[in-house]
Design a protein around this motif. Structure first.
Motif, PDB file in Angstrom:
ATOM      1  N   ILE A  99       0.890  -1.161   0.000  1.00  0.00           N
ATOM      2  CA  ILE A  99       0.000   0.000   0.000  1.00  0.00           C
ATOM      3  C   ILE A  99       0.931   1.214   0.000  1.00  0.00           C
ATOM      4  N   ASP A 100       1.043   1.883  -1.144  1.00  0.00           N
ATOM      5  CA  ASP A 100       1.942   3.027  -1.273  1.00  0.00           C
ATOM      6  C   ASP A 100       1.183   4.311  -0.995  1.00  0.00           C
ATOM      7  N   ILE A 101       1.688   5.072   0.001  1.00  0.00           N
ATOM      8  CA  ILE A 101       1.062   6.329   0.416  1.00  0.00           C
ATOM      9  C   ILE A 101       2.144   7.395   0.508  1.00  0.00           C
ATOM     10  N   GLY A 134       5.737   6.473   0.915  1.00  0.00           N
ATOM     11  CA  GLY A 134       6.010   5.414   1.879  1.00  0.00           C
ATOM     12  C   GLY A 134       5.241   4.153   1.502  1.00  0.00           C
ATOM     13  N   THR A 135       5.718   3.026   1.985  1.00  0.00           N
ATOM     14  CA  THR A 135       5.066   1.760   1.664  1.00  0.00           C
ATOM     15  C   THR A 135       4.683   1.016   2.936  1.00  0.00           C
ATOM     16  N   VAL A 136       3.430   0.605   2.984  1.00  0.00           N
ATOM     17  CA  VAL A 136       2.915  -0.257   4.053  1.00  0.00           C
ATOM     18  C   VAL A 136       2.733  -1.627   3.419  1.00  0.00           C
ATOM     19  N   THR A 138      -5.544   2.372  -7.579  1.00  0.00           N
ATOM     20  CA  THR A 138      -5.255   3.624  -6.887  1.00  0.00           C
ATOM     21  C   THR A 138      -6.590   4.121  -6.351  1.00  0.00           C
ATOM     22  N   LEU A 139      -6.656   4.286  -5.026  1.00  0.00           N
ATOM     23  CA  LEU A 139      -7.914   4.623  -4.361  1.00  0.00           C
ATOM     24  C   LEU A 139      -7.769   5.883  -3.529  1.00  0.00           C
ATOM     25  N   SER A 140      -8.857   6.626  -3.408  1.00  0.00           N
ATOM     26  CA  SER A 140      -8.912   7.821  -2.558  1.00  0.00           C
ATOM     27  C   SER A 140      -9.569   7.435  -1.233  1.00  0.00           C
ATOM     28  N   PHE A 157      -6.448  10.907   1.512  1.00  0.00           N
ATOM     29  CA  PHE A 157      -5.180  10.573   0.873  1.00  0.00           C
ATOM     30  C   PHE A 157      -5.425   9.551  -0.223  1.00  0.00           C
ATOM     31  N   THR A 158      -4.465   9.493  -1.126  1.00  0.00           N
ATOM     32  CA  THR A 158      -4.522   8.515  -2.217  1.00  0.00           C
ATOM     33  C   THR A 158      -3.494   7.436  -1.933  1.00  0.00           C
ATOM     34  N   ALA A 159      -3.881   6.197  -2.167  1.00  0.00           N
ATOM     35  CA  ALA A 159      -2.975   5.063  -1.970  1.00  0.00           C
ATOM     36  C   ALA A 159      -3.075   4.126  -3.158  1.00  0.00           C
ATOM     37  N   ARG A 160      -1.950   3.532  -3.500  1.00  0.00           N
ATOM     38  CA  ARG A 160      -1.911   2.544  -4.573  1.00  0.00           C
ATOM     39  C   ARG A 160      -1.715   1.176  -3.931  1.00  0.00           C
ATOM     40  N   LEU A 161      -2.641   0.267  -4.181  1.00  0.00           N
ATOM     41  CA  LEU A 161      -2.544  -1.098  -3.694  1.00  0.00           C
ATOM     42  C   LEU A 161      -2.116  -1.984  -4.851  1.00  0.00           C
ATOM     43  N   ALA A 162      -1.132  -2.838  -4.595  1.00  0.00           N
ATOM     44  CA  ALA A 162      -0.623  -3.719  -5.643  1.00  0.00           C
ATOM     45  C   ALA A 162      -0.105  -4.991  -5.020  1.00  0.00           C
ATOM     46  N   PRO A 163      -0.056  -6.074  -5.792  1.00  0.00           N
ATOM     47  CA  PRO A 163       0.597  -7.279  -5.278  1.00  0.00           C
ATOM     48  C   PRO A 163       2.062  -6.953  -4.994  1.00  0.00           C
TER      49      PRO A 163
END
Length: 179
Positions: free
Chosen positions: A68-70, A73-75, A95-97, A171-177
């Protein structure tokens, strides 16, 4: 009658160790599954644990690692193997808001509904849980405990509470495998 006795012994074996335990700051780990067969009940009563399908005891083969990139930074996190999580995995990357909801969770609308095949009608969620709130078709990152509600489906977990909780605005975050 013997099956009822074994099931009762299994429940006692699962609950008794929790009776005097202190909890961690994130609360106790939930009991996710009771024995479903006499063999599982008997092995639990004898002191070994039943196979668990919950997130806390899931093996790498049962989960899908994600990032989860915010804001640079990466979670890291993991999605479980239930139908709801699998249908989210098929939509990744996304990519989600996100926005705060109720001072306990960050929530984002998903572009497509997720499958509810085989999942309970509702659940509760502890901090560090990734969930799906079916009535709103939303992905949820929980940073506080949330009691039972119809529509909550636990689908995974993430590992950095502060990175999610401390987002003070949308905030916007990008979720990816994960690679």
């Amino acid at each position: 009658m013997q099956l009822k006795t074994l099931a009762l012994a299994a429940i006692i074996a699962l609950v008794l160790p929790l009776a005097g335990c202190k909890t961690s700051p994130n609360g106790p780990a939930p009991i996710t599954e009771l024995p479903t067969s006499p063999q599982e009940a008997s092995s639990t009563a004898a002191g070994s644990s039943p196979p668990s399908q919950g997130l806390s005891a899931a093996t790498a083969a049962e989960t899908t690692p994600i990032t989860i990139d915010i804001d640079g930074g990466t979670v890291t996190g993991a999605l479980s193997s239930n139908a709801t999580a699998r249908s989210l995995i098929q939509q990744l990357p996304l990519t989600l808001s996100f926005r705060d909801y109720g001072g306990q969770e960050k929530i984002a609308d998903l572009p497509e509904a997720l499958s509810l095949d085989g999942v309970p009608a509702g659940d509760s969620a502890e901090p560090l849980t990734i969930g799906y709130y079916a009535p709103d078709q939303a992905l949820v990152l929980y940073y506080e405990s949330v009691g039972y509600s119809r529509g909550i489906v636990r689908i995974g977990s993430f590992d950095d509470l502060a990175a999610i909780r401390d987002q003070t605005s949308g905030f916007t975050a990008r979720l990816a495998p994960a690679n």
